[in-house]
Design a protein around this motif. Structure first.
Motif, mmCIF file in Angstrom:
data_model
loop_
_atom_site.group_PDB
_atom_site.id
_atom_site.type_symbol
_atom_site.label_atom_id
_atom_site.label_comp_id
_atom_site.label_asym_id
_atom_site.label_seq_id
_atom_site.Cartn_x
_atom_site.Cartn_y
_atom_site.Cartn_z
ATOM 1 N N LEU A 118 -26.201 38.710 22.879
ATOM 2 C CA LEU A 118 -25.572 39.433 21.784
ATOM 3 C C LEU A 118 -24.522 39.021 20.937
ATOM 4 N N MET A 119 -24.689 39.098 19.443
ATOM 5 C CA MET A 119 -23.583 38.336 18.660
ATOM 6 C C MET A 119 -22.220 39.155 18.602
ATOM 7 N N GLU A 120 -21.245 38.223 18.679
ATOM 8 C CA GLU A 120 -19.832 38.855 18.577
ATOM 9 C C GLU A 120 -19.794 39.864 17.404
ATOM 10 N N VAL A 121 -19.030 41.057 17.667
ATOM 11 C CA VAL A 121 -18.640 41.880 16.756
ATOM 12 C C VAL A 121 -18.245 41.728 15.339
ATOM 13 N N GLN A 122 -17.235 40.638 15.612
ATOM 14 C CA GLN A 122 -16.666 40.347 14.234
ATOM 15 C C GLN A 122 -17.484 39.330 13.157
ATOM 16 N N ARG A 123 -18.426 38.499 14.022
ATOM 17 C CA ARG A 123 -19.363 37.863 13.348
ATOM 18 C C ARG A 123 -20.187 38.694 12.711
ATOM 19 N N VAL A 124 -20.615 39.720 13.209
ATOM 20 C CA VAL A 124 -21.819 40.849 12.582
ATOM 21 C C VAL A 124 -20.975 41.323 11.217
ATOM 22 N N ILE A 125 -19.523 41.720 11.382
ATOM 23 C CA ILE A 125 -18.920 42.518 10.429
ATOM 24 C C ILE A 125 -18.597 41.302 9.161
ATOM 25 N N GLU A 126 -18.589 39.961 9.465
ATOM 26 C CA GLU A 126 -18.457 38.956 8.284
ATOM 27 C C GLU A 126 -19.692 38.881 7.693
ATOM 28 N N GLU A 127 -20.972 38.696 8.599
ATOM 29 C CA GLU A 127 -22.149 38.722 7.936
ATOM 30 C C GLU A 127 -22.444 39.895 7.020
ATOM 31 N N ALA A 128 -22.056 41.186 7.369
ATOM 32 C CA ALA A 128 -22.366 42.278 6.495
ATOM 33 C C ALA A 128 -21.724 42.337 5.350
ATOM 34 N N ARG A 129 -20.228 41.535 5.364
ATOM 35 C CA ARG A 129 -19.650 41.559 4.163
ATOM 36 C C ARG A 129 -20.057 40.685 3.143
ATOM 37 N N THR A 137 -26.899 47.244 -0.094
ATOM 38 C CA THR A 137 -26.028 48.539 0.151
ATOM 39 C C THR A 137 -26.377 48.941 1.619
ATOM 40 N N ARG A 138 -27.320 48.496 2.310
ATOM 41 C CA ARG A 138 -27.585 48.798 3.687
ATOM 42 C C ARG A 138 -27.571 47.759 4.667
ATOM 43 N N TYR A 139 -27.102 47.754 5.652
ATOM 44 C CA TYR A 139 -27.038 46.742 6.792
ATOM 45 C C TYR A 139 -27.755 47.264 8.246
ATOM 46 N N CYS A 140 -28.850 46.216 8.198
ATOM 47 C CA CYS A 140 -29.724 46.780 9.386
ATOM 48 C C CYS A 140 -29.522 45.916 10.409
ATOM 49 N N MET A 141 -29.172 46.192 11.625
ATOM 50 C CA MET A 141 -28.931 45.210 12.727
ATOM 51 C C MET A 141 -29.901 45.503 13.753
ATOM 52 N N GLY A 142 -30.581 44.534 14.340
ATOM 53 C CA GLY A 142 -31.757 44.423 15.244
ATOM 54 C C GLY A 142 -31.634 43.805 16.321
ATOM 55 N N ALA A 143 -32.249 44.308 17.453
ATOM 56 C CA ALA A 143 -32.081 43.679 18.424
ATOM 57 C C ALA A 143 -33.153 43.576 19.328
ATOM 58 N N ASP A 154 -20.657 49.438 23.980
ATOM 59 C CA ASP A 154 -19.612 49.270 23.194
ATOM 60 C C ASP A 154 -19.439 48.617 22.055
ATOM 61 N N ALA A 155 -20.106 47.275 22.349
ATOM 62 C CA ALA A 155 -20.197 46.404 21.246
ATOM 63 C C ALA A 155 -20.998 46.827 20.036
ATOM 64 N N VAL A 156 -22.153 47.485 20.439
ATOM 65 C CA VAL A 156 -23.175 47.939 19.223
ATOM 66 C C VAL A 156 -22.361 49.113 18.493
ATOM 67 N N VAL A 157 -21.579 49.950 19.180
ATOM 68 C CA VAL A 157 -20.857 51.052 18.589
ATOM 69 C C VAL A 157 -19.637 50.218 17.600
ATOM 70 N N ALA A 158 -19.100 49.490 18.069
ATOM 71 C CA ALA A 158 -17.987 48.604 17.404
ATOM 72 C C ALA A 158 -18.895 48.239 16.013
ATOM 73 N N MET A 159 -19.948 47.396 16.274
ATOM 74 C CA MET A 159 -20.398 46.878 15.037
ATOM 75 C C MET A 159 -20.848 48.119 13.963
ATOM 76 N N VAL A 160 -21.292 49.166 14.227
ATOM 77 C CA VAL A 160 -21.674 50.188 13.422
ATOM 78 C C VAL A 160 -20.322 50.652 12.674
ATOM 79 N N GLU A 161 -19.336 50.679 13.563
ATOM 80 C CA GLU A 161 -17.936 51.260 12.928
ATOM 81 C C GLU A 161 -17.583 50.319 11.816
ATOM 82 N N GLY A 162 -17.656 48.966 12.424
ATOM 83 C CA GLY A 162 -16.892 47.933 11.261
ATOM 84 C C GLY A 162 -17.796 47.625 10.326
ATOM 85 N N VAL A 163 -19.148 47.949 10.266
ATOM 86 C CA VAL A 163 -20.060 47.685 9.154
ATOM 87 C C VAL A 163 -19.617 48.960 8.131
ATOM 88 N N LYS A 164 -19.722 50.166 8.826
ATOM 89 C CA LYS A 164 -19.638 51.371 7.937
ATOM 90 C C LYS A 164 -18.149 51.263 7.276
#
Ligand code: SAM
Ligand code: DTB
Ligand code: SF4
Length: 384
Positions: A118-129, A137-143, A154-164
């Protein structure tokens, strides 16, 4: 009651024609009227009682009649020149326990794909940025999971919050969800959950054996009951017949509420998977599937999803004319190729299509403000 095609459409058609009056049209040929009259669907009516026979009758219409009718429905409900853009990211790749016959990520197949954690939360948010800066306009994260493990939530929830917090819409596709999972995702602010029925119930067991069609419908119901938007569609070109394609659409259209987003994927044949050598679908049949989806789910976004790198500009143009109004942007989907922003910019310019922007609702303005505050906060943390 049978309603002739276009009977309720006049005002809606002229809506997108600016000042030009709707042109006079000759009455259709008698045979056409008979065929069109046999299926009831005024352009804005949202029905949940489709029969296989009705859907198949649409699919079998002469091609230009089907497209004309789909375009009428499309114009009655959407600006036909605006396309919603989503960006995908694989947050956990490969090594999946499921045996989906089309998938590069299944541990059952020798696709040669390297599995990762599973990717690091901050990296996911950077990619979304970056995706937002490129117009998504929409960011779709797949596992690549059968279902998320409690320890990953916990990490998945943090990704949603960070991208939102960036002011983007969020979507996740993580496999089957439990009651606890849907509550946590909803509370994190997840907008959409993607879970595809993939094909007809009858064809399903030829493609996947490790979970059932009913399992998929259960997850969709949980997502809906929790109050999230549903993204559900399937894949065509897996060797199924036309009846399987329309049956899949009947399943989706007869859900209590239509999925807000309906991805129609064209199979990307992955070497090493059981479907690697399946006969390709005729692009005309692919366009027919899009058109029938548009007619049966008039207010849903129909996404021209995987497989665009294999499609000509002309096929994609027909898909947009048939009512597709959403795409994945960027050079990769989850593991497979996608045309990328440069090619899409050329195609959109040729076709006069434009990106659909998110409404500047108070929510989004607040989110954007929150995102600025968050990124300022992160800088502060980094500097201290
Ligand atoms: N593991 C999760 C699941 O299966 O629900 C999420 C990821 S999965 C890759 C999401 C969807 O992508 C699948 O349900 C399928 O419809 C689509 N998909 C996967 N591989 C594909 C391929 N090779 N060609 C077209 N669509 C594909
Ligand atoms: C969907 O219906 N298509 C997307 C998204 N939902 C997750 C995935 C397409 C995957 C294509 C193959 C790959 O990239 O591995
Ligand atoms: Fe796993 Fe999803 Fe691929 Fe099926 S489609 S093998 S569940 S990643």
């Amino acid at each position: 009651m049978a309603v002739a095609a276009g009977a309720d459409d006049g005002a809606n058609i002229s809506r997108w024609e600016g000042a030009s009056p709707r042109p006079e049209t000759s009455p259709p040929m008698a045979s056409t009227v008979t065929k069109l009259d046999s299926v009831r669907n005024p352009s804005r009516e949202v029905r949940h009682d489709w029969t296989l026979a009705e859907a198949r009758a649409l699919y079998d219409l002469p091609f230009t009649e089907l497209l004309f009718r789909a375009q009428q429905v499309h114009r009655a409900n959407f600006d036909p020149n605006k396309v919603q853009m989503s960006r995908l990211l694989s947050i956990k790749t490969g090594g999946c326990a499921e045996d989906c016959g089309y998938c590069s990520q299944s541990a059952h197949h020798a696709s040669g794909l390297k599995a990762s954690k599973l990717m690091e939360v901050q990296r996911v948010i950077e990619e979304a940025r970056k995706a937002k800066a490129a117009g998504a306009t929409r960011y779709c994260m797949g596992a690549a999971w059968r279902s998320p493990k409690a320890r990953d939530m916990d990490a998945v929830v943090a990704m949603v919050e960070g991208v939102k917090a960036l002011g983007m819409e969020t979507c996740m596709t993580l496999g089957m969800l439990s009651d606890d999972d849907v509550v946590r995702l909803r509370d994190a602010g997840l907008d959409y959950y993607n879970h595809n029925v993939d094909t007809s119930e009858a064809y399903y067991s030829k493609v996947i054996t490790t979970r059932t069609y009913a399992d998929r419908l259960d997850t969709l119901a949980r997502v809906r009951d929790a109050g999230m938007k549903v993204c559900s569609g399937g894949i065509v070109g897996m060797g199924e017949g036309a009846d399987d394609r329309v049956d899949m659409l009947v399943t989706l259209a007869n859900l209590d509420e239509h999925p807000e987003s309906v991805p129609i994927n064209m199979l990307i044949a992955i070497p090493g998977t059981p479907l690697a050598n399946v006969e390709k679908i005729d692009p005309i049949d692919f366009v027919r599937t899009i058109a029938v989806a548009r007619i049966m789910m008039p207010k849903s976004f129909v996404r021209l999803s995987a497989g665009r790198t294999e499609m000509s500009d002309e096929t994609q143009a027909l898909c947009f004319f048939a009512g597709a109004n959403s795409i994945f942007v960027g050079v990769t989907l989850l593991t497979a190729e996608n045309p990328g922003e440069d090619k899409d910019a050329v195609l959109f310019a040729k076709l006069g299509l434009e990106a659909l922007e998110l409404p500047a609702s108070e929510d989004h303005l607040q989110e954007a403000g929150h995102a600025r505050a968050c990124s300022a906060g992160h800088r502060d943390v980094g500097q201290s």
